[in-house]
Design a protein around this motif. Structure first.
Motif, short mmCIF file in Angstrom:
data_model
loop_
_atom_site.label_atom_id
_atom_site.label_comp_id
_atom_site.label_asym_id
_atom_site.label_seq_id
_atom_site.Cartn_x
_atom_site.Cartn_y
_atom_site.Cartn_z
N ARG A 117 27.89 32.64 -4.22
CA ARG A 117 27.99 33.32 -5.52
C ARG A 117 26.84 32.90 -6.44
N SER A 118 26.45 31.64 -6.36
CA SER A 118 25.33 31.18 -7.19
C SER A 118 24.02 31.84 -6.76
N GLU A 173 31.12 29.20 -3.27
CA GLU A 173 30.52 29.03 -4.59
C GLU A 173 29.01 29.03 -4.52
N GLU A 174 28.45 28.47 -3.46
CA GLU A 174 26.99 28.48 -3.31
C GLU A 174 26.47 29.90 -3.12
#
Length: 378
Positions: free
Chosen positions: A46-47, A43-44
């Protein structure tokens, strides 16, 4: 240039965090494939704008994953496939060869003397690793210690490239305001002596030694950041030793502290000394981050420090690893009550920008030496 990074999983760990930081500084268009566990680091990434694909590998014998990965590599038309961690290195190098990728590079993050990523270094594990290692152009070692282990293990010296792990030192610079805020948030008095440790709660990190040492010092407190299978046993140990009110288990800490737990930089600002009790490390990233925060560091195995001259990290002290010795060293620190020091030379040596430049040299070498007309295998 387009590069695909293939990694075994993207839970919170040293290799996973290092991959994210490295991608921020590589001047290359990069995508990421995780074989399993698309966790917090996915998720990091993707951010950060990185495309992350979960391959959905069901286990070590899921051979269909090779074909799926080869198709993904072929469709992406990547110039370089870069693999990370044992399973990804084995399967990723095979898939890259099937897909006809021009150049394949692997980074060895976790090779120890007797184990790799927690698995014993059996004859079959070594044989599979060495057989697939020949499919790539080069194998990157994250420390001189790991480079030596690779040579001893049978990887030819001319195939090994040293690219040490790196950090962004500015993230970890000591901040007095952040120190006060974290201590207030955790209910720790401003004048208390606070010891810290960071890492996966697994047997090899030997956090039980750290807990026993702090338990023997009524004036000391411990902040332990990380999660893992040993969490329950370590909590029980703290309770049994009567120190549960002085030891805080913070769980996983990310870089920024966006959740309920302070981020690692904020946590380091709140400490008075950092301790690494690992019996074996391939680098020792958390210890270097602690040095960047101006902390004294007590460590057992830590190639990042051990591979450099002592003058590069004068605030780092090697310990043998017994609870009694660690208790004595911590008592000395309590009595000394020294102020924060400027980051030592070791921190500049491990600047992430230097690491990215050295990795780009490896990519250039891999592409320059690649066969000009390699075609995908049918």
């Amino acid at each position: 240039m387009r590069a695909l990074h293939v990694i075994t999983g993207l839970g919170v760990g040293g290799a996973e965090r290092q991959l994210r930081l490295l991608l921020r500084h590589l001047p290359v268009e990069c995508d990421v494939v995780t074989l399993t566990n698309p966790g917090a680091v996915a998720e990091e990434l993707r951010s950060d704008g990185i495309r992350v694909t979960h391959l959905g590998m069901r286990g070590n014998r899921d051979l269909s994953a090779v074909g799926r990965l080869a198709r993904l590599i072929r469709q992406g038309r990547y110039d370089v496939v870069h693999t990370h961690l044992y399973r990804a290195c084995v399967y990723g190098r095979i898939a890259a060869r099937i897909a006809g990728t021009r150049a394949t590079v692997a980074t060895e993050h976790s090779l120890g003397r007797a184990e790799i990523e927690g698995r014993p270094l059996t004859r079959s594990v070594r044989a599979l690793y060495l057989a697939t290692e020949r499919l790539g152009a080069a194998t990157v070692a994250v420390s001189s210690t790991v480079a030596g282990r690779l040579r001893d293990w049978g990887v030819p010296a001319d195939r090994i490239r040293l690219v040490p792990n790196g950090i962004d030192a500015d993230l970890f610079r000591f901040d007095a305001g952040r120190r006060a805020a974290v201590r207030a948030e955790l209910g720790i008095p401003g004048g208390a002596f606070v010891v810290g440790g960071v890492g996966r709660l697994v047997p090899g990190k030997r956090f039980d030694v750290l807990i026993r040492a702090v338990a023997a010092l009524p004036e000391a407190r411990l902040l332990l950041a990380g999660d893992g299978p040993e969490a329950g046993a370590l909590r029980a140990l703290a309770l049994r030793l009567g120190a549960v009110d002085r030891i805080r288990f913070l769980g996983e800490c990310d870089e920024h502290g966006d959740g309920p737990v302070p981020g690692v930089p904020a946590l380091l600002s709140a400490l008075d000394v950092f301790v690494s009790t690992s019996r074996e490390e391939s680098f020792g990233l958390a210890a270097v981050e602690a040095l960047a925060a101006g902390l004294p560091v007590l460590h057992d195995a830590c190639p990042a420090i051990d591979d450099l001259p002592a003058a590069h990290a004068p605030s780092a002290t090697r310990i043998a690893g017994s609870p009694e010795e660690l208790t004595a060293r911590l008592r000395q620190r309590i009595q000394a009550a020294t102020a924060r020091q400027p980051p030592p030379r070791a921190v500049g040596h491990y600047d992430i920008r230097r690491s990215s430049e050295r990795l780009m040299d490896v990519y250039a070498y891999a592409l320059d030496t690649a066969p000009p007309n390699r075609r995908a295998l049918s």
